[in-house]
Structures are given as C-alpha cells and as structure tokens.
Design a protein around this motif. Structure first.
Motif, short mmCIF file in Angstrom:
data_model
loop_
_atom_site.label_atom_id
_atom_site.label_comp_id
_atom_site.label_asym_id
_atom_site.label_seq_id
_atom_site.Cartn_x
_atom_site.Cartn_y
_atom_site.Cartn_z
N GLN A 72 -15.47 32.09 -2.39
CA GLN A 72 -15.42 30.70 -1.94
C GLN A 72 -15.92 29.78 -3.04
O GLN A 72 -17.06 29.88 -3.48
N ARG A 74 -17.43 26.58 -4.59
CA ARG A 74 -18.31 25.49 -4.14
C ARG A 74 -18.15 24.27 -5.03
O ARG A 74 -18.05 23.16 -4.53
N MET A 88 -15.41 19.75 -5.68
CA MET A 88 -16.42 20.32 -4.79
C MET A 88 -15.82 20.57 -3.41
O MET A 88 -15.07 19.73 -2.88
N ALA A 89 -16.16 21.72 -2.84
CA ALA A 89 -15.79 21.99 -1.45
C ALA A 89 -16.46 20.93 -0.59
O ALA A 89 -17.64 20.63 -0.77
N TYR A 95 -11.54 19.22 -0.06
CA TYR A 95 -12.21 19.20 -1.35
C TYR A 95 -12.36 17.76 -1.81
O TYR A 95 -11.52 16.91 -1.50
N ARG A 114 -22.81 16.03 -3.65
CA ARG A 114 -23.44 16.90 -2.64
C ARG A 114 -24.00 16.09 -1.49
O ARG A 114 -23.86 16.46 -0.32
#
Length: 136
Positions: A72, A74, A88-89, A95, A114
């Motif tokens: 997965q 990230r 970024m996921a 995304y 984030r």
C-alpha cells in the motif's frame, strides 16, 4: 462541476494557500480520474491524475517487495529540476497530488498534506464503481 467537486475544491485551496510555492493540487481516484482540483485548469489536472494512477501502481509494486508490506503506497515524493511532486494516499480509493516550485518548504508540504488527509479524510475517498460505471 458537481456539488461534490465544488465542496472539495475549497479544501485543496486551503492547502495551496498554506504552503507558498504550491502550483497544482489535484484529488484523484485510484483509477486516475480527477475528483477535484485547485490552481490548474481541467486539462492539466486530468493529465496529472492519469499519470498519478500509474505512479501509485508502480509504488505499490515496489513496496510489495518490502518485508511485512501489503504494497500500500502512502506517499511518494519526487524532486526534479524546477520543483517537487507529491502523491499521498488520501482515503479509500483516493489520492492527493501536488506539484510545487523548487522553493517550496518540502517538510511543510508533507505535513500540510498529512494534516488535510487526517482532518477530512472521510471526504477524500472515491467509492468503488459498479459494473454499469456509476459510483455507489
């Protein structure tokens, strides 16, 4: 533009405004479809989204070679002449992609991305498509 896209565009604007040197911000589905954008026109956002689908697939394939990894992806950061690319996921099947000029604070960008994903991650997802092509 759908109501859902309009609601997400302001979230992306907040990210771009909070990090100087941000050029393009695109929210995309795992299959490379643009869900929202800020700081770019639709054609550029569509090209970024399509390219990101391939990149996230490649990153997942490489990640699967790590022990204890499910493959997965990230986050991917690419530094190139002229700037940075971030992927970024950002929720189930979604995304967040950002292109920024080389003067960007790379650490701040990663942190703000984030923060955005954590703060509103449930809105940053793409439901799976049904066989008839519609979303659930």
């Amino acid at each position: 533009m759908t109501q859902r896209q309009a609601n997400m565009d302001w979230m992306l604007k907040d990210l771009a405004a909070g990090v100087p040197q941000t050029r393009h911000v695109v929210l995309l589905s795992a299959d490379g479809l643009r869900m929202a954008q800020y700081g770019t026109d639709t054609d550029v956002a569509d090209r970024i989204a399509a390219a990101c689908a391939g990149l996230q697939s490649l990153a997942a394939a490489v990640g699967s070679e790590l022990p204890h990894s499910q493959g997965q992806m990230r986050m991917v950061v690419i530094e190139m002449d002229g700037g940075f690319f971030y992927l970024m996921a950002a929720g189930a099947g979604a995304y967040l992609a950002v292109l920024a000029d080389e003067g960007v604070d790379a650490g701040l960008m990663g942190q703000r991305m984030r923060d955005l994903v954590l703060r509103i991650g449930e809105h940053l997802s793409s439901p799976p498509r049904q066989e008839d092509g519609t979303s659930r």
